[in-house]
Design a protein around this motif. Structure first.
Motif, PDB file in Angstrom:
ATOM      1  N   ASP A 267       0.830  -1.200   0.000  1.00 10.23           N
ATOM      2  CA  ASP A 267       0.000   0.000   0.000  1.00 10.23           C
ATOM      3  C   ASP A 267       0.868   1.254   0.000  1.00 10.23           C
ATOM      4  N   ARG A 268       1.823   1.299   0.903  1.00  7.05           N
ATOM      5  CA  ARG A 268       2.631   2.516   1.038  1.00  7.05           C
ATOM      6  C   ARG A 268       3.519   2.768  -0.181  1.00  7.05           C
ATOM      7  N   LEU A 269       4.061   1.710  -0.773  1.00 12.82           N
ATOM      8  CA  LEU A 269       4.942   1.911  -1.928  1.00 12.82           C
ATOM      9  C   LEU A 269       4.162   2.310  -3.179  1.00 12.82           C
TER      10      LEU A 269
ATOM     11  N   GLU B  18      20.197  -2.144   9.460  1.00  9.84           N
ATOM     12  CA  GLU B  18      19.187  -1.223   9.989  1.00  9.84           C
ATOM     13  C   GLU B  18      18.245  -0.696   8.916  1.00  9.84           C
ATOM     14  N   GLN B  19      18.624  -0.853   7.654  1.00 12.15           N
ATOM     15  CA  GLN B  19      17.736  -0.491   6.549  1.00 12.15           C
ATOM     16  C   GLN B  19      16.897  -1.698   6.104  1.00 12.15           C
TER      17      GLN B  19
ATOM     18  N   PHE C 242       2.965  -4.226  12.107  1.00 13.46           N
ATOM     19  CA  PHE C 242       2.459  -3.096  11.333  1.00 13.46           C
ATOM     20  C   PHE C 242       3.436  -1.919  11.396  1.00 13.46           C
ATOM     21  N   ALA C 243       3.987  -1.639  12.575  1.00 13.73           N
ATOM     22  CA  ALA C 243       4.929  -0.530  12.715  1.00 13.73           C
ATOM     23  C   ALA C 243       6.223  -0.794  11.943  1.00 13.73           C
ATOM     24  N   ILE C 244       6.726  -2.027  12.011  1.00 17.40           N
ATOM     25  CA  ILE C 244       7.913  -2.385  11.231  1.00 17.40           C
ATOM     26  C   ILE C 244       7.652  -2.165   9.743  1.00 17.40           C
ATOM     27  N   ALA C 245       6.472  -2.572   9.284  1.00 19.33           N
ATOM     28  CA  ALA C 245       6.136  -2.422   7.869  1.00 19.33           C
ATOM     29  C   ALA C 245       6.034  -0.954   7.474  1.00 19.33           C
ATOM     30  N   GLU C 246       5.419  -0.145   8.325  1.00 14.18           N
ATOM     31  CA  GLU C 246       5.325   1.286   8.026  1.00 14.18           C
ATOM     32  C   GLU C 246       6.716   1.924   7.963  1.00 14.18           C
ATOM     33  N   LYS C 247       7.555   1.604   8.922  1.00 10.16           N
ATOM     34  CA  LYS C 247       8.911   2.160   8.925  1.00 10.16           C
ATOM     35  C   LYS C 247       9.715   1.596   7.758  1.00 10.16           C
ATOM     36  N   GLY C 248       9.555   0.293   7.491  1.00 12.32           N
ATOM     37  CA  GLY C 248      10.262  -0.320   6.378  1.00 12.32           C
ATOM     38  C   GLY C 248       9.906   0.320   5.052  1.00 12.32           C
ATOM     39  N   ALA C 249       8.624   0.616   4.847  1.00 12.88           N
ATOM     40  CA  ALA C 249       8.204   1.268   3.605  1.00 12.88           C
ATOM     41  C   ALA C 249       8.867   2.631   3.454  1.00 12.88           C
ATOM     42  N   ASP C 250       8.970   3.377   4.541  1.00  9.97           N
ATOM     43  CA  ASP C 250       9.658   4.673   4.467  1.00  9.97           C
ATOM     44  C   ASP C 250      11.140   4.498   4.153  1.00  9.97           C
ATOM     45  N   LEU C 251      11.776   3.505   4.754  1.00 11.51           N
ATOM     46  CA  LEU C 251      13.191   3.255   4.459  1.00 11.51           C
ATOM     47  C   LEU C 251      13.381   2.928   2.981  1.00 11.51           C
TER      48      LEU C 251
ATOM     49  N   LYS D  33      11.361   3.786   0.436  1.00  3.44           N
ATOM     50  CA  LYS D  33      11.102   4.970  -0.389  1.00  3.44           C
ATOM     51  C   LYS D  33      12.233   5.985  -0.279  1.00  3.44           C
ATOM     52  N   ASN D  34      12.750   6.170   0.914  1.00  2.49           N
ATOM     53  CA  ASN D  34      13.854   7.118   1.085  1.00  2.49           C
ATOM     54  C   ASN D  34      15.114   6.638   0.385  1.00  2.49           C
TER      55      ASN D  34
END
Length: 634
Positions: A61-63, A588-589, A619-628, A630-631
């Motif tokens: 979803d996030r990507l 860590e990425q 869910f939090a790992i996935a949200e943070k992972g998606a940001d990593l 994308k960044n």
């Protein structure tokens, strides 16, 4: 079908026609698409995600939310309609269709009298969030700071670094007054929650009156507080929400409803009933994914390869993520050689560091606890079912509005065992990690376990680390408690004689003998609170198992061997996020060491399990992972 590559053409055509508003070219609404089969695939996608579970759909979803980045999710299970999975009243895994679960049995557990156990993990779109107990609990600040501590003081894997993703990932619904009135001692602070996600944390409209007695017993204990919010990262006694849309459907809220259903997004594809068998590598770069139908008799079916333009994200979970890495030639060299798999990337930690929450069955009956009609036979009593059905039909309330529980105790060892915790921690300090791992473990894996033991010895001494958890239920007592931070580690490795069969899951429960010491203290505490408490004496408690005659250590240990459940269905750790020299699999990425274009984003990256049910953390790992991700692509 309109492929993502055709959208630009349609938009251009509309512009060339210079249509007026009254005569605009009709382009049909395009939704995120569940594909009928491999023939509907695009040749390649920017991101290919393996696993459409709790993490996989969240990341997908996030990507894909920019409407341009193409994403494919490949899921082994079926796309069961959300109403088929669970509304709140249908509860959890024991009501699941058998084909929604993998059929895996563990290796014999040496310290549990060689008992084998069912390995219960979901095989359905939505994964564990589709079949879990809907418990929305986070764990403590120490849990998340511990992850980053293995990398040093500047890691973003910390409470402060993860809390924003808890907030982003959930839409909190405050309890209505009629519900809050049934929740004695409830506290909540909306600053710990968000309100933009389509994944909901709500409150059932019904709670059993008897809960107040259990709540009061625990709040009177020295050192036990009631945190300002269940999500504040503190131990204590508290109420916590359920994964449900309490203001809408009053149904389960899970990764499918939150991150797939209703998305108007043609660049987001899902193919189900498809088993990934290998990640393709070109040198050290992950380039594609091989899969075939997962529901064909005998496991046969045509292989399909789909290419990833940017990255492959492995979200297959703690049991299957390490298996896929190993099948792809990424893992411990000796293991791969035994299976006659070419070692492409030697990574000794893959499949190691496996752990789960451990439970001990402990039966207590309150013989004078009649707070509902026809209580004794629980949810199988026809009279009770009729009563509950009538409430639900008339008011959408009553016991069917609940999943399992909404309150409990989450306590540290200094509270549970104030006279014993320091001596237990000293035992852990003195341990040599190699003595408690499988023979031949890689030196980096041993070093990682040693670092883990040091961290857990500190946790034993600190009150803000959950070792004992127990849910409160007002209809009748919950017949077990959970040990939240076990020291013992197991393994999940391919079956070398049949690598593509289900992996060999070895819990190795109590392989570290200090776990017996800790479980003994938890059991004694549980008896002391529930059977010997003056406040609960009015309900005439009777301990039917193990029975008050069990007092000596050797008798307790014998009971534990027969009555410990090695899993709370919270498997973690097999692709641990730790430094490479500590047996880590991802950095860590969340990038797999030594492999370009491959990450793992699921519960397997937890180096140490959190003291809570896992869905919220995943869910939090996935949200943070998606940001990593994308960044990293910018």
């Amino acid at each position: 079908m309109i492929l993502p590559s055709q959208l630009g053409f349609l938009a251009t055509l509309a512009a060339l026609l210079n249509c007026s508003p009254a005569a605009t070219l009709h382009v049909p609404t395009i939704y995120a698409r569940a594909l009928d089969g491999p023939e509907a695939l695009s040749e390649s996608y920017d991101y290919v995600i393996i696993g459409g579970g709790t993490a996989g759909l969240t990341v997908g979803d996030r990507l894909s939310e920019d409407g341009k980045t193409t994403v494919l999710v490949i899921e082994n299970g079926e796309l069961a309609h959300s109403d088929e999975i669970n509304n709140v009243r249908d509860r959890v895994t024991w009501n699941a269709e058998p084909w929604w679960l993998y059929n895996i049995t563990s290796a014999p557990n040496t310290e549990l009298e060689n008992r084998e156990s069912a390995v219960i993990i979901a095989s359905v779109t939505g994964g564990g969030s589709a079949l879990n107990g809907m418990q929305c609990v986070r764990g403590t600040t120490d849990d998340y700071d511990r992850w980053g501590s293995f990398f040093g003081g500047s890691s973003t894997w910390s409470w402060d670094g993860v809390l924003p993703y808890f907030i982003k990932g959930l839409h909190f619904q405050p309890p209505p007054k009629e519900a809050a009135d049934q929740m004695p001692g409830i506290k909540y602070d909306e600053s710990y929650w968000g309100n933009t996600s389509r994944l909901y944390a709500g409150w059932p409209s019904f709670q059993w009156p008897g809960i107040k007695y259990q709540f009061e017993v625990f709040t009177k204990l020295p050192g036990v507080g009631v945190p300002e919010d269940s999500g504040a990262g503190q131990t204590g006694v508290y109420w916590y929400p359920t994964y449900m849309d309490a203001e809408g459907s009053i149904n389960r809220s899970y990764s499918r409803t939150g991150h797939w259903d209703g998305l108007n997004r043609a660049n987001y594809h899902l193919i189900t009933e498809s088993k990934v068998t290998q990640i393709e590598l070109d040198g050290n770069k992950a380039t594609g994914v091989v899969f075939r139908p997962s529901q064909v008799d005998g496991g046969e079916g045509e292989f399909t390869t789909v290419k990833a333009n940017k990255e492959i994200i492995l979200c297959a979970g703690t049991i299957h993520s390490p298996q896929l890495l190993q099948l792809s030639g990424i893992g411990p060299r000796k293991l791969l050689e035994s299976a006659r798999i070419e070692t492409k990337i030697e990574l000794p930690g893959v499949g190691q560091n496996f752990h789960d929450h451990t439970t001990l069955h402990f039966e207590i009956q309150f013989r004078n606890y009649s707070i509902r009609p026809n209580r004794r036979d629980d949810f199988e009593d026809p009279d009770f079912i009729t009563w509950a059905d009538n409430l639900w039909a008339a008011n959408r309330t009553g016991p069917w509005s609940r999943a399992l529980w909404n309150t409990g105790a989450w306590l540290g060892l200094p509270v549970v065992a104030p006279e014993a915790y320091e001596s237990i921690a000293a035992k852990v300090d003195a341990q040599n990690a190699a003595d408690y791992l499988p023979t031949g473990s890689d030196p980096t894996v041993i070093a990682g376990y040693q670092a883990r033991l040091v961290s857990l010895a500190e946790a034993i001494r600190r009150s803000n680390n959950v070792f004992y958890s127990h849910y409160f239920s007002g209809d009748e007592p919950v017949n077990y408690f959970t040990y939240e931070h076990p020291l013992s580690l197991g393994t999940v490795n391919i079956n070398v004689s049949a690598p593509e069969s289900e992996p060999i899951v070895d819990y190795r429960t109590y392989s570290n003998p200090v776990d017996f010491d800790i479980m003994l203290e938890l059991a004694r505490f549980h008896r002391r609170i529930n059977v010997e408490s003056p406040l609960l004496a009015q309900f005439d408690p009777v301990e039917t198992s193990p029975g008050l005659n069990v007092t000596a250590r050797e008798d307790w240990v014998a009971y534990m061997r027969r009555n410990t459940e090695p899993s709370s269905m919270h498997p973690t750790g097999t692709c641990a996020m730790m430094p490479l020299e500590l047996g880590g699999v991802v950095d860590e990425q969340l990038r797999v060491y030594g492999v370009e274009g491959l990450r793992v984003v699921d519960a397997s990256v937890m180096s140490v399990i959190v003291g809570a049910n896992l869905a919220g953390t995943v869910f939090a790992i996935a949200e943070k992972g998606a940001d990593l991700i994308k960044n990293g692509a910018e």
